[in-house]
Design a protein around this motif. Structure first.
Motif, PDB file in Angstrom:
ATOM      1  N   ASN A  65      13.370  95.459  37.701  1.00 33.34           N
ATOM      2  CA  ASN A  65      12.183  94.777  38.242  1.00 33.34           C
ATOM      3  C   ASN A  65      12.539  93.460  38.918  1.00 33.34           C
ATOM      4  OD1 ASN A  65      10.491  96.799  37.362  1.00 33.34           O
ATOM      5  ND2 ASN A  65      10.096  95.821  35.392  1.00 33.34           N
ATOM      6  N   ASP A  66      13.700  92.899  38.583  1.00 35.17           N
ATOM      7  CA  ASP A  66      14.118  91.623  39.171  1.00 35.17           C
ATOM      8  C   ASP A  66      14.935  91.785  40.452  1.00 35.17           C
ATOM      9  OD1 ASP A  66      12.891  90.173  37.157  1.00 35.17           O
ATOM     10  OD2 ASP A  66      14.667  90.215  35.871  1.00 35.17           O
ATOM     11  N   ALA A  67      15.191  93.000  40.879  1.00 35.79           N
ATOM     12  CA  ALA A  67      16.023  93.231  42.067  1.00 35.79           C
ATOM     13  C   ALA A  67      15.316  92.740  43.326  1.00 35.79           C
ATOM     14  CB  ALA A  67      16.346  94.713  42.192  1.00 35.79           C
ATOM     15  N   ASP A  68      16.100  92.125  44.194  1.00 33.49           N
ATOM     16  CA  ASP A  68      15.575  91.643  45.477  1.00 33.49           C
ATOM     17  C   ASP A  68      16.374  92.303  46.595  1.00 33.49           C
ATOM     18  OD1 ASP A  68      14.537  90.328  47.650  1.00 33.49           O
ATOM     19  OD2 ASP A  68      15.419  88.386  47.163  1.00 33.49           O
ATOM     20  N   ILE A  69      15.779  93.307  47.236  1.00 32.87           N
ATOM     21  CA  ILE A  69      16.484  94.010  48.319  1.00 32.87           C
ATOM     22  C   ILE A  69      15.951  93.621  49.689  1.00 32.87           C
ATOM     23  CG2 ILE A  69      17.158  95.955  46.857  1.00 32.87           C
ATOM     24  CD1 ILE A  69      14.876  97.550  48.220  1.00 32.87           C
ATOM     25  N   SER A  70      15.178  92.542  49.740  1.00 34.43           N
ATOM     26  CA  SER A  70      14.556  92.142  51.007  1.00 34.43           C
ATOM     27  C   SER A  70      15.576  91.750  52.068  1.00 34.43           C
ATOM     28  CB  SER A  70      13.578  90.986  50.779  1.00 34.43           C
ATOM     29  OG  SER A  70      14.266  89.843  50.282  1.00 34.43           O
TER      30      SER A  70
END
Length: 158
Positions: A65-70
């Protein structure tokens, strides 16, 4: 007469050698192995088909849930022995690290002291040699020496 003799000798040379059928499948890899860590559900060395994309890898390993793939380019084609770190979402007080393996042209321009030529050189290097295996590999890119690397190493990640 010379033409006939030339053709005859050419055919004789051509057919005197031994020929064997080459199976292309034997000379191509059936799988690539990519190391992934960070904000994924399944860390470690992952086996994928050649020419798999970052999007396929993410689908396979799953994200926390903390992943940032932006800032990731999901269309990036992976190569054997690539190493990837999936970054975590950061609060505004933290510094956002830029991935040298997945950042697009505009994201690379956000790294201090990286201009348009160097950003394009980073992308060209990735396209030719695959993703970087360590941060220090960035110094293999034309235009990035030890001094520039030392300045930006705390602002980048794999």
């Amino acid at each position: 007469m010379r033409l006939i003799l030339t053709i005859f000798l050419s055919l004789l040379i051509l057919f005197s050698g031994q020929f064997q059928i080459i199976d292309i499948q034997q000379h191509t890899k059936s799988m690539i192995h990519v190391t992934v860590h960070g904000e994924v559900l399944r860390e470690g060395v992952i086996s994928l088909k050649p020419y798999a994309t970052l999007e396929e890898l993410i689908t396979f390993v799953g994200l926390t849930n903390d992943a940032d793939i932006s800032s990731l380019n999901l269309a990036t084609v992976l190569h054997d022995k690539d190493v990837l770190t999936i970054p975590a979402k950061t609060s505004e007080k933290q510094i956002n690290l830029i991935s040298i393996n997945t950042a697009d042209f505009n994201a690379l321009l956000q790294i201090p002291k990286i201009g348009e030529k160097t950003a394009q050189a980073i992308i060209d290097y990735r396209n030719q040699y695959g993703l970087f295996h360590s941060l220090e590999d960035l110094m293999k890119v034309k235009g990035i020496g030890q001094a520039k690397f030392d300045f930006i190493k705390d602002k980048i990640c794999l």
